[in-house]
Enzyme design. Structure first.
Site, PDB file in Angstrom:
ATOM      1  N   LEU A 125       0.990  -1.185  -0.221  1.00 59.38           N
ATOM      2  CA  LEU A 125       0.501  -0.225  -0.058  1.00 59.38           C
ATOM      3  C   LEU A 125       0.868   1.245   0.190  1.00 59.38           C
ATOM      4  CD1 LEU A 125      -2.737   0.971   0.584  1.00 59.38           C
ATOM      5  CD2 LEU A 125      -2.705   1.044   3.131  1.00 59.38           C
ATOM      6  N   PRO A 128       6.497   5.542  -1.601  1.00 63.21           N
ATOM      7  CA  PRO A 128       7.571   6.768  -0.621  1.00 63.21           C
ATOM      8  C   PRO A 128       7.089   7.689  -0.551  1.00 63.21           C
ATOM      9  CG  PRO A 128       8.236   5.579  -3.153  1.00 63.21           C
ATOM     10  CD  PRO A 128       7.492   5.311  -2.897  1.00 63.21           C
ATOM     11  N   TRP A 156       8.304   0.335   2.180  1.00 58.79           N
ATOM     12  CA  TRP A 156       8.036  -0.053   3.154  1.00 58.79           C
ATOM     13  C   TRP A 156       8.024  -1.264   3.798  1.00 58.79           C
ATOM     14  CZ3 TRP A 156      12.566   2.824   5.670  1.00 58.79           C
ATOM     15  CH2 TRP A 156      12.194   3.601   5.360  1.00 58.79           C
ATOM     16  N   ILE A 337      15.354  -0.030  34.414  1.00 56.28           N
ATOM     17  CA  ILE A 337      15.542  -0.558  36.380  1.00 56.28           C
ATOM     18  C   ILE A 337      16.884  -1.379  35.798  1.00 56.28           C
ATOM     19  CG2 ILE A 337      14.346  -2.538  36.997  1.00 56.28           C
ATOM     20  CD1 ILE A 337      12.425  -1.515  36.133  1.00 56.28           C
ATOM     21  N   GLU A 363       1.324   0.948  10.158  1.00 59.51           N
ATOM     22  CA  GLU A 363       0.069   1.306  10.521  1.00 59.51           C
ATOM     23  C   GLU A 363      -1.045   1.867  10.501  1.00 59.51           C
ATOM     24  OE1 GLU A 363      -1.198  -3.241  10.537  1.00 59.51           O
ATOM     25  OE2 GLU A 363       0.815  -3.788   9.348  1.00 59.51           O
TER      26      GLU A 363
HETATM   27  N1  CAA Z   1     -13.090   0.025   6.803  1.00 64.31           N
HETATM   28  C1  CAA Z   1     -13.968  -0.358   5.671  1.00 64.31           C
HETATM   29  N2  CAA Z   1     -14.000   1.337   4.848  1.00 64.31           N
HETATM   30  C2  CAA Z   1     -13.959   2.276   5.489  1.00 64.31           C
HETATM   31  C3  CAA Z   1     -12.298   1.907   6.863  1.00 64.31           C
HETATM   32  C4  CAA Z   1     -12.096   1.119   7.259  1.00 64.31           C
HETATM   33  N3  CAA Z   1     -11.314   0.594   8.232  1.00 64.31           N
HETATM   34  N4  CAA Z   1     -12.345   3.130   7.180  1.00 64.31           N
HETATM   35  C5  CAA Z   1     -12.848   4.563   6.301  1.00 64.31           C
HETATM   36  N5  CAA Z   1     -14.164   3.763   5.397  1.00 64.31           N
HETATM   37  C6  CAA Z   1     -14.311   4.679   4.468  1.00 64.31           C
HETATM   38  C7  CAA Z   1     -15.759   5.548   4.818  1.00 64.31           C
HETATM   39  O1  CAA Z   1     -16.765   4.443   4.855  1.00 64.31           O
HETATM   40  C8  CAA Z   1     -15.462   5.955   3.265  1.00 64.31           C
HETATM   41  O2  CAA Z   1     -16.196   5.385   2.661  1.00 64.31           O
HETATM   42  P1  CAA Z   1     -17.164   6.099   1.406  1.00 64.31           P
HETATM   43  O3  CAA Z   1     -15.541   6.597   0.126  1.00 64.31           O
HETATM   44  O4  CAA Z   1     -18.309   5.546   0.728  1.00 64.31           O
HETATM   45  O5  CAA Z   1     -17.120   7.683   1.887  1.00 64.31           O
HETATM   46  C9  CAA Z   1     -13.656   5.959   2.453  1.00 64.31           C
HETATM   47  O6  CAA Z   1     -13.526   4.269   3.366  1.00 64.31           O
HETATM   48  C10 CAA Z   1     -12.474   7.647   3.045  1.00 64.31           C
HETATM   49  O7  CAA Z   1     -13.326   7.334   4.687  1.00 64.31           O
HETATM   50  P2  CAA Z   1     -12.581   8.407   5.580  1.00 64.31           P
HETATM   51  O8  CAA Z   1     -13.111   9.373   4.926  1.00 64.31           O
HETATM   52  O9  CAA Z   1     -12.589   7.915   6.608  1.00 64.31           O
HETATM   53  O10 CAA Z   1     -11.274   7.970   5.315  1.00 64.31           O
HETATM   54  P3  CAA Z   1      -9.936  10.143   5.197  1.00 64.31           P
HETATM   55  O11 CAA Z   1      -9.114   9.726   4.097  1.00 64.31           O
HETATM   56  O12 CAA Z   1     -10.946  10.454   5.694  1.00 64.31           O
HETATM   57  O13 CAA Z   1      -8.955   9.012   6.311  1.00 64.31           O
HETATM   58  C11 CAA Z   1      -7.231   7.538   7.026  1.00 64.31           C
HETATM   59  C12 CAA Z   1      -7.684   7.875   6.090  1.00 64.31           C
HETATM   60  C13 CAA Z   1      -7.646   7.301   8.862  1.00 64.31           C
HETATM   61  C14 CAA Z   1      -6.143   9.019   7.347  1.00 64.31           C
HETATM   62  C15 CAA Z   1      -6.322   6.611   6.276  1.00 64.31           C
HETATM   63  O14 CAA Z   1      -6.130   7.299   5.633  1.00 64.31           O
HETATM   64  C16 CAA Z   1      -5.256   6.014   7.684  1.00 64.31           C
HETATM   65  O15 CAA Z   1      -5.895   5.349   8.323  1.00 64.31           O
HETATM   66  N6  CAA Z   1      -4.287   6.702   7.241  1.00 64.31           N
HETATM   67  C17 CAA Z   1      -2.899   5.625   6.840  1.00 64.31           C
HETATM   68  C18 CAA Z   1      -2.565   4.432   6.769  1.00 64.31           C
HETATM   69  C19 CAA Z   1      -2.481   3.115   7.252  1.00 64.31           C
HETATM   70  O16 CAA Z   1      -2.116   2.514   8.077  1.00 64.31           O
HETATM   71  N7  CAA Z   1      -1.221   2.794   6.371  1.00 64.31           N
HETATM   72  C20 CAA Z   1       0.215   1.663   6.908  1.00 64.31           C
HETATM   73  C21 CAA Z   1       0.302   0.635   5.694  1.00 64.31           C
HETATM   74  S1  CAA Z   1       1.456  -0.475   6.538  1.00 64.31           S
HETATM   75  C22 CAA Z   1       1.952  -0.793   4.907  1.00 64.31           C
HETATM   76  O17 CAA Z   1       1.692  -0.616   3.727  1.00 64.31           O
HETATM   77  C23 CAA Z   1       2.908  -1.291   5.212  1.00 64.31           C
HETATM   78  C24 CAA Z   1       3.246  -3.247   5.534  1.00 64.31           C
HETATM   79  O18 CAA Z   1       3.651  -3.669   5.427  1.00 64.31           O
HETATM   80  C25 CAA Z   1       2.961  -2.985   6.759  1.00 64.31           C
END
Ligand code: CAA
Length: 402
Positions: A125, A128, A156, A337, A363
């Site tokens: 996901l 950069p 990452w 500690i 995350e």
């Molecule tokens: N499940 C399902 N749908 C969801 C949801 C969820 N948990 N959260 C939001 N949605 C839906 C909403 O209902 C909304 O739907 P509509 O299009 O129908 O309106 C849509 O998604 C958009 O939601 P938001 O308006 O809430 O989204 P936002 O843009 O305001 O906020 C955010 C999003 C919370 C900032 C989000 O972008 C976020 O969590 N960012 C952090 C991302 C992250 O954790 N990245 C790390 C990835 S890990 C990785 O890639 C590396 C690895 O190897 C581990």
């Protein structure tokens, strides 16, 4: 909410904790300083069902519930973050989204070998230039005949250089913002795909973190997961699962720090008495006890919500934020500690400190989770029903052969 663990949960916890102490920890102690991924642990993890712990038996899983995913994460990260990250990414970010959003053919082709642990999977996901702001991702996917051509860079990515299958996100409709993102199952070996490892991380030295590069990567059209434009929701729902494992794993770090601190405080003497008798040391230990207990409660609640099939985005975010910050603070206090010994790699705390700093970033950073909490509290954010919800746990379905 009843937090009692079943006999099966208690047995699973006992077995995985023993594995973590007898096999995982010594392996990590050898691999970690060499920055090596502990590949030799994977066959045993697969044999124990840990790579498909909460997936139904009919899809190659072990047939446990979602609470069990938390139990396994806690037990494994007590030893090291790298092994819990493998479970988070392979199960939480790849297998569960395929289980939730995939069609039967995708489940048979990808989920079954993943849940059995014969194939390893990751999640592409982050880019950069797009981490917290998922909708800003730049990768593109264009349909050409019976294929999609994917181009872009992912960064990452846990297991990027180890995984056989990847769940990759790219825009099929760049003008549509978050609604223009789609999810694709990409196999290592598809033309146009390359991966590499990122060196120089502060922590999780035994974990593989890397990049994925796609140059007109050819992906069969049937590897689209869900529908075009559902990628953002697939990614967010996947993160609801993986953040649960991050929170549970962080509780395992706190337990490790607490156990080590209690043992050391009884053994080490200063000013003519064990440091356990000094009130400022007692204060640090009391705070660790508090964090451990609160962390457990938050994680237990999420596991039970998942079992019921209830949306848990807010509760998971809260658990992830609290538990990762609590683990980082506990590792720091445990080093304090242990004094100079804690600062050395003779004990586990310096590794937990380096590793837990990663967990307050990946995350969803603590800052993103605070925004999420505030948005729910202020009524700016509400959960909408999804086309495909994560199924509630049903033991008859999960444990039946087919
Ligand atoms: N499940 C399902 N749908 C969801 C949801 C969820 N948990 N959260 C939001 N949605 C839906 C909403 O209902 C909304 O739907 P509509 O299009 O129908 O309106 C849509 O998604 C958009 O939601 P938001 O308006 O809430 O989204 P936002 O843009 O305001 O906020 C955010 C999003 C919370 C900032 C989000 O972008 C976020 O969590 N960012 C952090 C991302 C992250 O954790 N990245 C790390 C990835 S890990 C990785 O890639 C590396 C690895 O190897 C581990």
């Amino acid at each position: 909410m009843d937090f009692t663990l079943s006999e099966e949960h208690l047995m699973l916890r006992k077995v995985v904790r023993e594995f973590a102490a007898k096999d995982v920890l010594p392996t990590i102690k050898a691999c970690e300083p060499r920055h090596e991924f502990p590949r030799e642990l994977l066959p045993k993890m697969a044999e124990m069902g840990l790579l498909g712990v909460c997936l139904p038996v009919r899809y190659g899983g072990a047939g446990f519930d979602y609470i069990a995913l938390g139990i396994v994460s806690e037990a494994m990260e007590w030893a090291d973050s790298s092994v819990r990250e493998t479970i988070a990414v392979h199960v939480g970010l790849n297998s569960l989204p395929i289980f939730q959003w995939g069609n039967e053919a995708q489940k048979q082709k990808y989920l079954v070998p993943q849940a059995k642990g014969t194939k390893l999977a990751c999640f592409g996901l982050t880019e950069p230039g797009a981490g917290s702001d998922v909708a800003a991702l730049n990768s593109r996917a264009k349909r050409v005949g019976d294929k999609y051509l994917l181009s872009g860079e992912k960064m990452w990515i846990t297991l990027a250089d180890e995984a056989d299958h990847m769940l990759v996100f790219a825009k099929t409709d760049p003008a549509a913002g978050h609604r223009g993102i789609s999810a694709f199952i990409v196999e290592r070996g598809f033309p146009g795909l390359t991966t590499g490892t990122i060196e120089g991380k502060l922590g999780v030295w035994a974990g593989n973190t890397g990049w994925i590069s796609m140059d007109n990567c050819e992906v069969p059209a049937e590897n689209l997961l869900g529908k075009e434009g559902e990628g953002f929701k697939i990614a967010m729902s996947a993160l609801d699962n993986a953040r649960f494992t991050v929170a549970a794993g962080a509780v395992g770090i706190i337990r490790s720090c607490l156990e080590a601190s209690v043992a050391y405080a009884h053994q080490r003497e200063t000013f003519g008495k064990p440091i356990a008798q000094h009130q400022l040391v007692q204060q640090l230990i009391a705070q660790m006890v508090q964090r451990h207990e609160i962390g457990q409660l938050l994680v237990n609640k999420v596991g039970r919500l998942k079992n019921r099939g209830a949306r848990n985005t807010r509760e998971t975010s809260l658990a992830k934020w609290y538990c990762t910050e609590a683990a980082f603070q506990s590792a720091s206090d445990a080093i304090q500690i242990h004094g100079a010994y804690g600062y050395s790699n003779e004990y586990n705390m310096e590794r937990h400190l380096r590793n837990s700093k990663g967990a307050v970033i990946y995350e969803g950073t603590s800052q993103i989770h605070q925004l999420v909490q505030a948005q729910y509290a202020l009524g700016f954010k509400t959960d909408k029903p999804m086309r495909c919800e994560l199924p509630a746990y049903d033991p008859d379905y999960w444990q039946a052969e087919a």
